[in-house]
Design an enzyme around this catalytic site. Structure first.
Site, PDB file in Angstrom:
ATOM      1  N   ARG A   1      33.869  31.158  43.323  1.00 40.94           N
ATOM      2  CA  ARG A   1      34.861  32.001  43.972  1.00 40.94           C
ATOM      3  C   ARG A   1      34.805  31.856  45.486  1.00 40.94           C
ATOM      4  O   ARG A   1      35.838  31.697  46.153  1.00 40.94           O
ATOM      5  CB  ARG A   1      34.663  33.469  43.589  1.00 40.94           C
ATOM      6  CG  ARG A   1      35.796  34.349  44.115  1.00 40.94           C
ATOM      7  CD  ARG A   1      35.593  35.811  43.788  1.00 40.94           C
ATOM      8  NE  ARG A   1      34.505  36.419  44.552  1.00 40.94           N
ATOM      9  CZ  ARG A   1      34.377  37.729  44.735  1.00 40.94           C
ATOM     10  NH1 ARG A   1      35.247  38.558  44.182  1.00 40.94           N
ATOM     11  NH2 ARG A   1      33.379  38.211  45.433  1.00 40.94           N
TER      12      ARG A   1
ATOM     13  N   TYR B   1      42.277  38.458  51.055  1.00 40.35           N
ATOM     14  CA  TYR B   1      42.164  38.107  49.641  1.00 40.35           C
ATOM     15  C   TYR B   1      41.948  39.372  48.833  1.00 40.35           C
ATOM     16  O   TYR B   1      41.410  40.370  49.322  1.00 40.35           O
ATOM     17  CB  TYR B   1      41.029  37.105  49.388  1.00 40.35           C
ATOM     18  CG  TYR B   1      39.714  37.722  49.025  1.00 40.35           C
ATOM     19  CD1 TYR B   1      39.404  38.014  47.696  1.00 40.35           C
ATOM     20  CD2 TYR B   1      38.770  38.033  50.004  1.00 40.35           C
ATOM     21  CE1 TYR B   1      38.193  38.592  47.361  1.00 40.35           C
ATOM     22  CE2 TYR B   1      37.562  38.599  49.676  1.00 40.35           C
ATOM     23  CZ  TYR B   1      37.282  38.888  48.352  1.00 40.35           C
ATOM     24  OH  TYR B   1      36.092  39.474  48.012  1.00 40.35           O
TER      25      TYR B   1
ATOM     26  N   TRP C   1      29.454  35.608  48.036  1.00 40.33           N
ATOM     27  CA  TRP C   1      30.063  35.076  49.268  1.00 40.33           C
ATOM     28  C   TRP C   1      30.567  36.181  50.174  1.00 40.33           C
ATOM     29  O   TRP C   1      30.254  36.226  51.364  1.00 40.33           O
ATOM     30  CB  TRP C   1      31.208  34.132  48.891  1.00 40.33           C
ATOM     31  CG  TRP C   1      31.914  33.510  50.055  1.00 40.33           C
ATOM     32  CD1 TRP C   1      31.591  32.355  50.703  1.00 40.33           C
ATOM     33  CD2 TRP C   1      33.088  34.016  50.723  1.00 40.33           C
ATOM     34  NE1 TRP C   1      32.479  32.095  51.716  1.00 40.33           N
ATOM     35  CE2 TRP C   1      33.408  33.097  51.748  1.00 40.33           C
ATOM     36  CE3 TRP C   1      33.905  35.126  50.545  1.00 40.33           C
ATOM     37  CZ2 TRP C   1      34.501  33.277  52.598  1.00 40.33           C
ATOM     38  CZ3 TRP C   1      34.993  35.309  51.389  1.00 40.33           C
ATOM     39  CH2 TRP C   1      35.287  34.402  52.398  1.00 40.33           C
ATOM     40  N   ASP C   2      31.370  37.111  49.637  1.00 37.75           N
ATOM     41  CA  ASP C   2      31.966  38.130  50.500  1.00 37.75           C
ATOM     42  C   ASP C   2      30.918  39.134  50.985  1.00 37.75           C
ATOM     43  O   ASP C   2      31.008  39.638  52.109  1.00 37.75           O
ATOM     44  CB  ASP C   2      33.118  38.853  49.801  1.00 37.75           C
ATOM     45  CG  ASP C   2      32.797  39.235  48.376  1.00 37.75           C
ATOM     46  OD1 ASP C   2      31.678  38.961  47.923  1.00 37.75           O
ATOM     47  OD2 ASP C   2      33.677  39.806  47.707  1.00 37.75           O
ATOM     48  N   THR C   3      29.900  39.403  50.171  1.00 36.21           N
ATOM     49  CA  THR C   3      28.817  40.268  50.629  1.00 36.21           C
ATOM     50  C   THR C   3      28.091  39.631  51.809  1.00 36.21           C
ATOM     51  O   THR C   3      27.786  40.291  52.811  1.00 36.21           O
ATOM     52  CB  THR C   3      27.817  40.533  49.493  1.00 36.21           C
ATOM     53  OG1 THR C   3      28.473  41.234  48.443  1.00 36.21           O
ATOM     54  CG2 THR C   3      26.637  41.364  49.982  1.00 36.21           C
TER      55      THR C   3
END
Length: 604
Positions: free
Chosen positions: A78, A96, A188-190
């Site tokens: 992702r 996103y 990734w987003d964390t």
């Protein structure tokens, strides 16, 4: 960047054939309600889908110029799919959200405008702000609570919900962070949020209405292995790695050794140990050094066979020198930093590419570990067949120590046998056993990503295991190499305890194999240069637990055995560095940089 496009919305998509069209249409409609025409675009970041998502996304892109489609034949993860799409996007505000539209789209304007017009660098929706309880599946709720608590605790984040799939970024701020973001999947987003806070960017967290979509459950690979390991990685990078300088590491290692010696004096008389060492037969100790030296050309020959399977042929003499240098690096530098030196040496002196050098090192290490563990397991079988009870040699704590050691080694032996079978079977089979095993414990798409990483590692091993001749040669040479390592210890043992060595040779040989094997397994832990202290401790414990040898003598044997091996290694390493004109310090420093670069390149 295009002049008119201000906002780019990326929809990460994996097997979304049933929902992707509705999601794209809803997104376009919502954006058009508060943004000027031509000021936004929607990008479908399709990530190695196995259903009709690529066809649907391509059709939507052909029909509407505001829609773009990025296809990938392979799974990027992702995070990887998002990063690829963001880099190709035209907007200054990058957004996103999850394609299941679990977050109420009424919040989209607030998300976009937080970055576009209110000056925030990052904005994220939150389901967990105090006073904003959301209905969640109990199982997933527990996992989410635990995850966010760990991130706040270990990574010092001020946010309450790091995994809400509803985020916006300022383009310049995000791209300034991306080079340091290592994860490519669910974390990734964390990681972006944590790094943004660390870098001093303005981050806004605001409450959103969120409704769970579909079945959710705790997933072993994604939630425990994936997320947990990533939290530990980032924590190590932020909190530990900056403090591990060479001076600190050497200092801490020295203190640990001194502490271990101090503790030993509580149970052992140091003078007794020194007296035992002084009384050892110097001829047998010298013979032990000669035997150990004979194993080094075999190490070079084995490394030649491994490299040959990876497509490179070099002389045994040169490769023996390269092994000497790398092992000397492990004695001098902490955390087994010398392992990567070999890749540097074969690259600079024989133009063997770094990926091949690292792969060959991994193959050799696996054979080493399997051989050592296999020898320990074989001794256990021999004990059983001979009807011996090694724990009868001592009583009380000694006997219990022996039994504990046997239980631990039995487990190691079983794991070694299973590992060998798995490697051989996977190399002989057309089926992807790694991926099948991963999917057996995880239904999440993250399992495929993790399986891909494991496959990169075992693939090089399988190349050797797939060739019966190469597997037999490397395996046989590994057995001979480590058998000579044991013979070296046995000769030292005989120099200290000639009566026991001649009176009960079967027991001494068996215990020698066992103690050396487990002692070398202990050295796998990169806690001290050359495993000093770890090897001696494990060796002494097993000898005392399995034989009538006194603790002072056992420790003396362990110290002398390890010293003989380290002295031979240092002499060979110094000679090799002079002959090959290699600076060990330069090799360690440059190999560290290359190791990091190669890891990043493989991830890309």
């Amino acid at each position: 960047m295009s002049t008119g496009t201000e906002v780019s919305v990326v929809l990460p998509s994996y097997n979304e054939a049933d929902t992707i069209q509705h999601t794209v249409e809803t997104t376009l409609e919502t954006l058009a309600a508060f943004l000027p025409a031509g000021a936004f675009e929607v990008i479908v970041a399709e990530d190695g889908c196995e259903d009709r998502t690529p066809e649907i996304a391509a059709r939507l892109a052909d029909a509407d110029p505001r829609v773009r489609h990025f296809h990938s034949d392979e799974r990027l993860g992702r995070g990887g799919a998002l990063e690829r799409a963001f880099r190709a996007a035209d907007g200054g505000t990058l957004v996103y959200f999850d394609t299941d539209l679990a977050t109420d789209m009424a919040h989209l304007e607030e998300l976009v405008e937080s970055v576009r017009s209110e000056g925030y660098d990052v904005a994220t929706g939150s389901r967990r702000l105090p006073g904003r309880k959301q209905d969640r599946d109990p199982e997933r709720g527990v996992a989410s609570t635990g995850f966010n608590t760990l991130v706040r605790l270990f990574l010092r984040s001020e946010l309450h919900d790091h995994q809400c799939g509803f985020k916006a970024f300022d383009r310049e701020a995000l791209f300034a962070l991306l080079d340091d973001v290592a994860d490519e999947h669910w974390f990734w987003d964390t990681e972006v949020l944590v790094r943004a806070q660390r870098a001093g960017y303005r981050v806004r967290e605001f409450p959103v209405d969120w409704t769970p979509q579909g079945d959710t459950k705790v997933d072993l690979v994604r939630d425990v292995f994936g997320m947990g390991s990533q939290i530990l990685r980032v924590w190590w990078e932020f909190a530990v790695a900056p403090r591990i300088t060479r001076r600190v590491t050497v200092g801490v290692g020295t203190l640990l050794v001194l502490a271990a010696v101090a503790l030993m004096t509580v149970y052992l008389d140091p003078s007794e140990v020194l007296d035992r060492i002084a009384a050892a037969d110097p001829r047998l100790v010298g013979l032990a050094a000669v035997v150990y030296a004979l194993s080094w050309p075999l190490r070079g020959a084995r490394y030649r066979d491994v490299l040959a399977e990876l497509g490179y042929r070099e002389s045994v003499g040169f490769l023996t020198g390269a092994v000497f240098i790398s092992q000397t690096g492990n004695l001098v530098f902490p955390a087994r930093a010398g392992d990567a030196v070999r890749a540097y040496v074969v690259k600079t002196r024989r133009a063997v590419p770094y990926p091949t050098g690292f792969a060959s090192l991994a193959v050799e290490r696996v054979f080493d570990l399997l051989t050592i563990a296999g020898l320990a397991g074989t001794v256990l079988v021999a004990f059983a067949l001979a009807g011996l009870d090694p724990t009868s040699a001592g009583g009380g704590d000694v006997a219990r120590s022996g039994r504990t050691a046997l239980v631990v080694a039995a487990g190691v032996g079983v794991v070694a046998i299973l590992a060998v079978l798995a490697i051989v079977l996977s190399a002989r089979s057309d089926r992807n056993l790694v991926r099948r095993a991963m999917r057996a414990v995880s239904t999440d798409s993250y399992a495929d990503w993790v399986a891909g990483i494991i496959e990169q590692f075992v693939g090089d091993i399988q190349r050797v295991a797939g060739d019966r001749g190469a597997f037999a040669r490397v395996g046989a040479s590994s057995v001979v190499i480590w058998s000579l390592d044991v013979v070296t210890a046995l000769l030292v043992f005989a120099a200290f305890e000639p009566a026991l060595a001649t009176g009960r040779p079967v027991l001494v040989v068996a215990v020698g194999f066992f103690a050396v094997s487990v002692g070398n397994l202990a050295k796998v832990l990169p806690l001290s240069p050359g495993g000093v202290g770890l090897y001696e401790g494990a060796f002494t414990l097993l000898v005392v637990g399995l034989t009538p040898v006194a603790a002072g003598t056992a420790l003396g044997v362990a110290i002398m055995d390890h010293a003989v091996k380290n002295v031979v290694t240092l002499i060979g390493g110094v000679a090799a560095t002079l002959l090959l004109n290699v600076s060990l310090t330069t090799a360690v420093e440059e190999s560290r940089e290359v190791d990091s670069d190669e890891t990043a390149a493989r991830d890309d």
